[in-house]
Design a protein around this motif. Sequence first.
Motif, PDB file in Angstrom:
ATOM      1  N   VAL A 251       0.835  -1.111  -0.150  1.00 57.70           N
ATOM      2  CA  VAL A 251       0.095  -0.273   0.130  1.00 57.70           C
ATOM      3  C   VAL A 251       0.791   1.270  -0.230  1.00 57.70           C
ATOM      4  CG1 VAL A 251      -1.779   1.121   1.181  1.00 57.70           C
ATOM      5  CG2 VAL A 251      -1.604  -1.191   1.273  1.00 57.70           C
ATOM      6  N   TYR A 252       0.714   2.056  -1.097  1.00 60.67           N
ATOM      7  CA  TYR A 252       1.353   3.383  -1.214  1.00 60.67           C
ATOM      8  C   TYR A 252       0.511   4.401  -0.878  1.00 60.67           C
ATOM      9  CZ  TYR A 252       5.230   0.632  -3.220  1.00 60.67           C
ATOM     10  OH  TYR A 252       6.055  -0.397  -3.668  1.00 60.67           O
ATOM     11  N   GLU A 253       1.223   5.672  -0.333  1.00 55.07           N
ATOM     12  CA  GLU A 253       0.374   6.821  -0.167  1.00 55.07           C
ATOM     13  C   GLU A 253       1.377   8.093  -0.562  1.00 55.07           C
ATOM     14  OE1 GLU A 253      -2.489   8.655   3.260  1.00 55.07           O
ATOM     15  OE2 GLU A 253      -0.508   8.123   4.046  1.00 55.07           O
ATOM     16  N   SER A 254       0.575   9.045  -1.111  1.00 58.52           N
ATOM     17  CA  SER A 254       1.123  10.419  -1.627  1.00 58.52           C
ATOM     18  C   SER A 254       1.555  11.247  -0.340  1.00 58.52           C
ATOM     19  CB  SER A 254       0.343  11.102  -2.708  1.00 58.52           C
ATOM     20  OG  SER A 254      -0.938  11.420  -1.924  1.00 58.52           O
ATOM     21  N   ALA A 255       2.453  12.218  -0.713  1.00 62.54           N
ATOM     22  CA  ALA A 255       2.941  12.978   0.367  1.00 62.54           C
ATOM     23  C   ALA A 255       1.755  13.764   0.881  1.00 62.54           C
ATOM     24  CB  ALA A 255       4.056  13.688  -0.133  1.00 62.54           C
ATOM     25  N   ASP A 256       0.810  14.128   0.226  1.00 63.82           N
ATOM     26  CA  ASP A 256      -0.277  15.007   0.882  1.00 63.82           C
ATOM     27  C   ASP A 256      -1.233  14.177   1.271  1.00 63.82           C
ATOM     28  OD1 ASP A 256      -1.352  14.031  -1.362  1.00 63.82           O
ATOM     29  OD2 ASP A 256      -1.817  15.869  -2.559  1.00 63.82           O
ATOM     30  N   ARG A 257      -1.438  12.842   1.198  1.00 70.34           N
ATOM     31  CA  ARG A 257      -2.193  11.871   1.704  1.00 70.34           C
ATOM     32  C   ARG A 257      -3.774  11.990   1.152  1.00 70.34           C
ATOM     33  NH1 ARG A 257      -2.157  11.158   8.354  1.00 70.34           N
ATOM     34  NH2 ARG A 257      -2.840   8.910   7.526  1.00 70.34           N
ATOM     35  N   GLU A 258      -3.399  12.526   0.019  1.00 63.77           N
ATOM     36  CA  GLU A 258      -4.733  12.433  -0.817  1.00 63.77           C
ATOM     37  C   GLU A 258      -5.036  11.321  -1.731  1.00 63.77           C
ATOM     38  OE1 GLU A 258      -7.080  15.334  -1.391  1.00 63.77           O
ATOM     39  OE2 GLU A 258      -6.646  15.506   0.677  1.00 63.77           O
ATOM     40  N   THR A 259      -3.965  10.825  -2.213  1.00 64.70           N
ATOM     41  CA  THR A 259      -4.109   9.611  -3.275  1.00 64.70           C
ATOM     42  C   THR A 259      -3.351   8.213  -2.687  1.00 64.70           C
ATOM     43  OG1 THR A 259      -2.358  10.287  -4.390  1.00 64.70           O
ATOM     44  CG2 THR A 259      -4.313  11.102  -5.383  1.00 64.70           C
ATOM     45  N   CYS A 260      -3.753   7.331  -3.078  1.00 58.67           N
ATOM     46  CA  CYS A 260      -3.200   5.934  -2.671  1.00 58.67           C
ATOM     47  C   CYS A 260      -3.036   5.126  -3.824  1.00 58.67           C
ATOM     48  CB  CYS A 260      -3.965   5.474  -1.383  1.00 58.67           C
ATOM     49  SG  CYS A 260      -5.398   4.722  -1.857  1.00 58.67           S
ATOM     50  N   ALA A 261      -2.416   3.759  -3.572  1.00 54.78           N
ATOM     51  CA  ALA A 261      -2.292   2.838  -4.862  1.00 54.78           C
ATOM     52  C   ALA A 261      -2.023   1.528  -3.936  1.00 54.78           C
ATOM     53  CB  ALA A 261      -0.940   3.165  -5.667  1.00 54.78           C
ATOM     54  N   PHE A 262      -2.758   0.643  -4.539  1.00 55.16           N
ATOM     55  CA  PHE A 262      -2.335  -1.035  -4.150  1.00 55.16           C
ATOM     56  C   PHE A 262      -1.653  -1.701  -5.156  1.00 55.16           C
ATOM     57  CE2 PHE A 262      -5.177   0.604  -0.898  1.00 55.16           C
ATOM     58  CZ  PHE A 262      -5.599  -0.372  -0.062  1.00 55.16           C
ATOM     59  N   VAL A 263      -0.642  -2.290  -4.695  1.00 56.63           N
ATOM     60  CA  VAL A 263       0.075  -3.068  -5.694  1.00 56.63           C
ATOM     61  C   VAL A 263      -0.041  -4.494  -5.221  1.00 56.63           C
ATOM     62  CG1 VAL A 263       2.628  -3.604  -6.636  1.00 56.63           C
ATOM     63  CG2 VAL A 263       1.811  -1.144  -6.187  1.00 56.63           C
ATOM     64  N   GLY A 267       4.195 -12.644  -8.108  1.00 59.26           N
ATOM     65  CA  GLY A 267       5.421 -13.307  -8.515  1.00 59.26           C
ATOM     66  C   GLY A 267       5.679 -12.963 -10.026  1.00 59.26           C
ATOM     67  N   LYS A 268       5.259 -13.674 -11.001  1.00 56.69           N
ATOM     68  CA  LYS A 268       5.775 -13.105 -12.410  1.00 56.69           C
ATOM     69  C   LYS A 268       5.058 -11.958 -12.925  1.00 56.69           C
ATOM     70  CE  LYS A 268       6.629 -17.974 -13.763  1.00 56.69           C
ATOM     71  NZ  LYS A 268       6.366 -18.877 -14.667  1.00 56.69           N
ATOM     72  N   MET A 269       4.116 -11.170 -12.069  1.00 56.85           N
ATOM     73  CA  MET A 269       3.393 -10.032 -12.536  1.00 56.85           C
ATOM     74  C   MET A 269       3.014  -9.188 -11.477  1.00 56.85           C
ATOM     75  SD  MET A 269       0.125 -11.890 -14.369  1.00 56.85           S
ATOM     76  CE  MET A 269       1.162 -13.234 -14.673  1.00 56.85           C
ATOM     77  N   GLN A 270       2.706  -8.084 -11.560  1.00 56.71           N
ATOM     78  CA  GLN A 270       2.012  -7.169 -10.672  1.00 56.71           C
ATOM     79  C   GLN A 270       0.799  -6.439 -11.157  1.00 56.71           C
ATOM     80  OE1 GLN A 270       5.183  -4.290  -9.387  1.00 56.71           O
ATOM     81  NE2 GLN A 270       5.868  -5.519  -7.599  1.00 56.71           N
ATOM     82  N   LEU A 271      -0.228  -5.987 -10.230  1.00 53.90           N
ATOM     83  CA  LEU A 271      -1.354  -5.635 -10.760  1.00 53.90           C
ATOM     84  C   LEU A 271      -1.292  -4.230  -9.685  1.00 53.90           C
ATOM     85  CD1 LEU A 271      -3.847  -5.421 -12.361  1.00 53.90           C
ATOM     86  CD2 LEU A 271      -5.251  -6.544 -10.532  1.00 53.90           C
ATOM     87  N   LEU A 272      -1.332  -3.016 -10.266  1.00 50.35           N
ATOM     88  CA  LEU A 272      -1.343  -1.834  -9.598  1.00 50.35           C
ATOM     89  C   LEU A 272      -2.667  -1.207  -9.768  1.00 50.35           C
ATOM     90  CD1 LEU A 272       1.286   0.884  -9.398  1.00 50.35           C
ATOM     91  CD2 LEU A 272      -1.206   1.618 -10.298  1.00 50.35           C
ATOM     92  N   MET A 273      -3.170  -0.773  -8.747  1.00 54.06           N
ATOM     93  CA  MET A 273      -4.489   0.122  -8.744  1.00 54.06           C
ATOM     94  C   MET A 273      -4.357   1.224  -8.220  1.00 54.06           C
ATOM     95  SD  MET A 273      -8.355  -1.550  -8.591  1.00 54.06           S
ATOM     96  CE  MET A 273      -7.930  -2.881  -9.835  1.00 54.06           C
ATOM     97  N   ALA A 274      -4.378   2.475  -8.500  1.00 52.59           N
ATOM     98  CA  ALA A 274      -4.554   3.639  -7.754  1.00 52.59           C
ATOM     99  C   ALA A 274      -5.889   4.261  -7.804  1.00 52.59           C
ATOM    100  CB  ALA A 274      -3.374   4.813  -8.751  1.00 52.59           C
ATOM    101  N   PHE A 275      -5.868   5.115  -6.697  1.00 47.68           N
ATOM    102  CA  PHE A 275      -7.313   5.712  -6.381  1.00 47.68           C
ATOM    103  C   PHE A 275      -7.147   7.331  -6.187  1.00 47.68           C
ATOM    104  CE2 PHE A 275      -7.227   1.280  -5.163  1.00 47.68           C
ATOM    105  CZ  PHE A 275      -8.361   0.665  -5.651  1.00 47.68           C
ATOM    106  N   SER A 276      -8.055   8.010  -7.145  1.00 50.97           N
ATOM    107  CA  SER A 276      -7.907   9.489  -7.082  1.00 50.97           C
ATOM    108  C   SER A 276      -8.571   9.733  -5.401  1.00 50.97           C
ATOM    109  CB  SER A 276      -9.047  10.103  -8.015  1.00 50.97           C
ATOM    110  OG  SER A 276     -10.103   9.803  -7.537  1.00 50.97           O
ATOM    111  N   PRO A 277      -8.260  11.088  -5.112  1.00 46.38           N
ATOM    112  CA  PRO A 277      -8.764  11.205  -3.564  1.00 46.38           C
ATOM    113  C   PRO A 277     -10.387  10.991  -3.445  1.00 46.38           C
ATOM    114  CG  PRO A 277      -7.480  13.221  -4.500  1.00 46.38           C
ATOM    115  CD  PRO A 277      -7.871  12.324  -5.661  1.00 46.38           C
TER     116      PRO A 277
END
Length: 445
Positions: A251-263, A267-277
């Motif tokens: 789980v990632y978060e932007s410096a302003d704590r407005e947006t986040c992303a789940f990676v 294993g052989k691949m990654q699925l990233l989903m980022a969410f607007s505020p």
Amino acid sequence: MQDLAYQYNAVSTIQKVDGINKLVLAHQTELEEVNNIPCFFWGNLTEPYTTAKCWSTIAKVVRSSFGPIPPSLRDPIVSAGAERMRFEGFSSCNGVYVRLDMKPEAIDGEFIASGTTNVDFNDPMLNALNAIQKNERVTLAVGQQEVQVISSKAKVVEKKVTLPTRWIKGLTSVQLYLADMEQRFEIPKIQAIQLFQSLPKGVTKGDFFVTKRAGKFMFATLTSPDSVRIGGLQRLRLLEGVLPLLDKIMVYESADRETCAFVCEMGKMQLLMAFSPDNYRGFSGEGKALDSMTQQVPLEWIYGLNALLKSNEMFNPTLLSIEHDIDFGTMEHLTAGLSSMGLLGYDLSENAHFYRRLPFKTERILSLNPRLKNAKKLIANDEVQFVQNTPAYIEALVKGSGVMHKVIIEGEQQRCTCDWFTKYQGKRGICKHVLAVKMLVEGGE
């Protein structure tokens, strides 16, 4: 601004021949030199079941909407090159960005060409993907190829589709959000499944936060220093289809704590989903990119890099500066400019940019920034007057509609008396008045 309309010469097809699923993803781009490429990739998927589930998740995202814009059928974008493929898309409301990063070990075949294109994700193909079982063999072709068993059996049609311009704008801004994020949590598979099982039913209102208490991850309605804000919590349900397949979630978060992303690591691949505020705010706004546009990038540099770099190739500005004798300061502005045009994506796991050849003409990308065009107009009409201009403090008067707006830039702080700044307080990027002042100060014009 109208959506971009184009036609596929054939539909994407999947057919089982001699026990092998053969999948051909039809492609389309504005760029003639790319559209004339018969095939980007031809080979086998080493994890076809997992890949199919990830593609189905991407299709679910691009056919969803959480804002006032109704859901509609949109086709994702695929980048082939550097021994890997990336599939990208946005929800119809542009509030959710999804990307599947297929590592070299996820595919076994030949990269015939490097580039980025739209691919047709139609209903029959998605239904067939959902029927793929574990241990089945799947052969994949991105584009068309002369030697293929199913080409003689596939029904060739002219399928007219549209790509919303907000998608193009989203690609030019979402990587700026990603580059501003840091990892906050690493959630193992079992705990991730338990966390998603606790999602509230129905549509939720107000802010929710992911937090960790007594070694357990949970959703909370109150913030804490170590929590991650999730705007529009129900959007997380888009990930439910891949939960049984993942190893862990970062789980990632932007410096302003407005947006986040789940990676989701698989294993052989990654699925990233980022969410607007929030549900009502998408990634299609130009605001995040405007701070990077105060110094314009010469088009000949962009064309030169397009000839030099391959899609998905890691973008190392320091190495490029040394190899091609480019001043480090110039390269910094070039990197910012390329990011603001969507020509650079951002890989959270690698903590680095990668190059993306967008399937749109450069002129179209540059036309998607009305605030930039309005700022240039203010400068051209000599409607910016400096009251004070020092490295520490800048004050200027900028002509508005029947009024003069005061712009003050003091260090990293900037403000304007216009309605836009008063309403959004910089959360949607700088206004055209601040942008014009900065462009004059920084020599962008």
